[in-house]
Structure formats: C-alpha cells, structure tokens
Design an enzyme around this catalytic site. Structure first.
Site, PDB file in Angstrom:
ATOM      1  N   LYS A   1      77.217   7.969  17.843  1.00 34.00           N
ATOM      2  CA  LYS A   1      76.446   9.044  18.495  1.00 34.00           C
ATOM      3  C   LYS A   1      77.188   9.581  19.729  1.00 34.00           C
ATOM      4  CE  LYS A   1      72.004   7.335  16.801  1.00 34.00           C
ATOM      5  NZ  LYS A   1      70.608   7.000  17.162  1.00 34.00           N
TER       6      LYS A   1
ATOM      7  N   ASN B   1      71.672   5.448  21.874  1.00 32.20           N
ATOM      8  CA  ASN B   1      71.895   4.056  21.457  1.00 32.20           C
ATOM      9  C   ASN B   1      73.149   3.866  20.597  1.00 32.20           C
ATOM     10  OD1 ASN B   1      70.857   5.180  19.158  1.00 32.20           O
ATOM     11  ND2 ASN B   1      69.185   3.730  18.902  1.00 32.20           N
TER      12      ASN B   1
ATOM     13  N   HIS C   1      74.108   5.007  14.622  1.00 37.42           N
ATOM     14  CA  HIS C   1      73.041   5.065  13.617  1.00 37.42           C
ATOM     15  C   HIS C   1      73.421   4.192  12.438  1.00 37.42           C
ATOM     16  CE1 HIS C   1      70.305   6.756  10.607  1.00 37.42           C
ATOM     17  NE2 HIS C   1      71.358   6.904   9.833  1.00 37.42           N
TER      18      HIS C   1
ATOM     19  N   GLU D   1      71.927  10.558   3.476  1.00 36.41           N
ATOM     20  CA  GLU D   1      72.573  10.822   4.774  1.00 36.41           C
ATOM     21  C   GLU D   1      74.086  11.000   4.621  1.00 36.41           C
ATOM     22  OE1 GLU D   1      69.086   8.407   7.195  1.00 36.41           O
ATOM     23  OE2 GLU D   1      71.111   7.561   7.130  1.00 36.41           O
TER      24      GLU D   1
END
Ligand SMILES: Nc1ncnc2c1ncn2[C@@H]1O[C@H](COP(=O)(O)OP(=O)(O)OP(=O)(O)O)[C@@H](O)[C@H]1O
Length: 139
Positions: A11, A114, A117, A128
C-alpha cells in the site's frame, strides 16, 4: 496442501517509505513465488472499485483517498496454501494487534495505512488479481 495463488498489494504508506524491497524479500523468503508484479497508482475511482465491498463502511471514503494517494505494488503470489499462509505472514489488520515478525507489525503505521493487502479467499484472490493483471494463468 494444493499449490494455489493469492493476491497482494503493497500500500502507499509502505511503497512511499521505500519499504517495498524489504517486504518483497520477506515474501520470497517465506516461500512465495512471484507470478506477476508491477508498480502503479490507483485513481480514487479505481480504489473505490477495488474496495466496493466496503462501500457502506464509515472508513470507505478515507480508504479510497488513502489508496489513491501514492504508488502501490500489486502482485500475484503462488505457494501451497497461499491465501491462509499469506494472511499469517502479514498479520492482523490493525498493526497494534499484529504478531511480532509479521509484515504489518514491522511496517504498518495504522489500521488504515497498514502496509499491505492480502486476499481473504481463493475466489477473491482470482478477482483481485484480475483487477490488475491479465493472462497470468500460464505463468
Ligand atoms: N476501522 C478502520 N478504519 C480505517 N481503515 C480501516 C478500518 N478497517 C479496515 N480499514 C482499511 O480497510 C482495509 C480493508 O479492511 P478489511 O476489513 O478487509 O481488512 P483486511 O482484510 O485485513 O485488509 P486487506 O483487505 O487490505 O488485506 C484494511 O486493510 C484497512 O486498510
């Protein structure tokens, strides 16, 4: 255990801090084979599509802003029991609750930012992965 695939993305918080290399090293050392990898950036609309399942949650708009705020590194990974083992490697959603030695414990800043993923099922891994990569079946 059958060999299967999972989907992950580093991320913006971790990608911007220069932690992509350290995270990819941890992933490979844990036995995952990288099937596909790129560095890219989401628009807020594309982030909204990716996280559409959370569209009713109070954190949805902030999450879409955050996920489009900088580069990300999506990957398709392969290993025995990939989905479950990868969730163990990344640790709990909230880094405050993540086990020592997990990627989120080491690199995440907050429950939102965080670091990484990990897909939560084989079905979602397929969906995804297809969001970012085409024609990876033969790789
Ligand atoms: N309470 C919250 N406040 C802010 N952001 C949150 C909160 N809960 C989850 N998020 C963000 O939304 C993402 C998706 O939430 P989800 O509950 O699916 O967690 P997860 O499955 O651990 O994470 P991911 O799907 O990214 O692997 C989280 O990774 C985090 O970035």
């Amino acid at each position: 255990m059958p060999t299967n695939r999972t989907f992950t993305m580093i991320k913006p918080d971790a990608a911007q801090d220069g932690n992509s290399g350290s995270i990819i090293k941890m992933i490979e050392e844990a036995g995952f084979r990288i099937v596909a990898l790129k560095r890219t950036q989401l628009t807020v609309e594309r982030a909204g599509e990716f996280y559409a399942v959370h569209s009713e949650r109070p954190f949805y708009n902030d999450l879409c802003q955050y996920m489009s705020s900088g580069p990300i590194v999506p990957m398709i990974l392969e290993k025995e029991n990939a989905v479950a083992d990868f969730r163990i490697l990344i640790g709990a959603t909230n880094p405050a609750n993540a086990d020592e030695g997990t990627i989120r414990k080491l690199f995440a800043k907050s429950i939102e930012a965080n670091a990484i993923h990990g897909s939560d099922s084989d079905e979602n891994a397929e969906i995804e992965g297809g969001f970012f990569f085409a024609h990876t079946e033969q790789f």
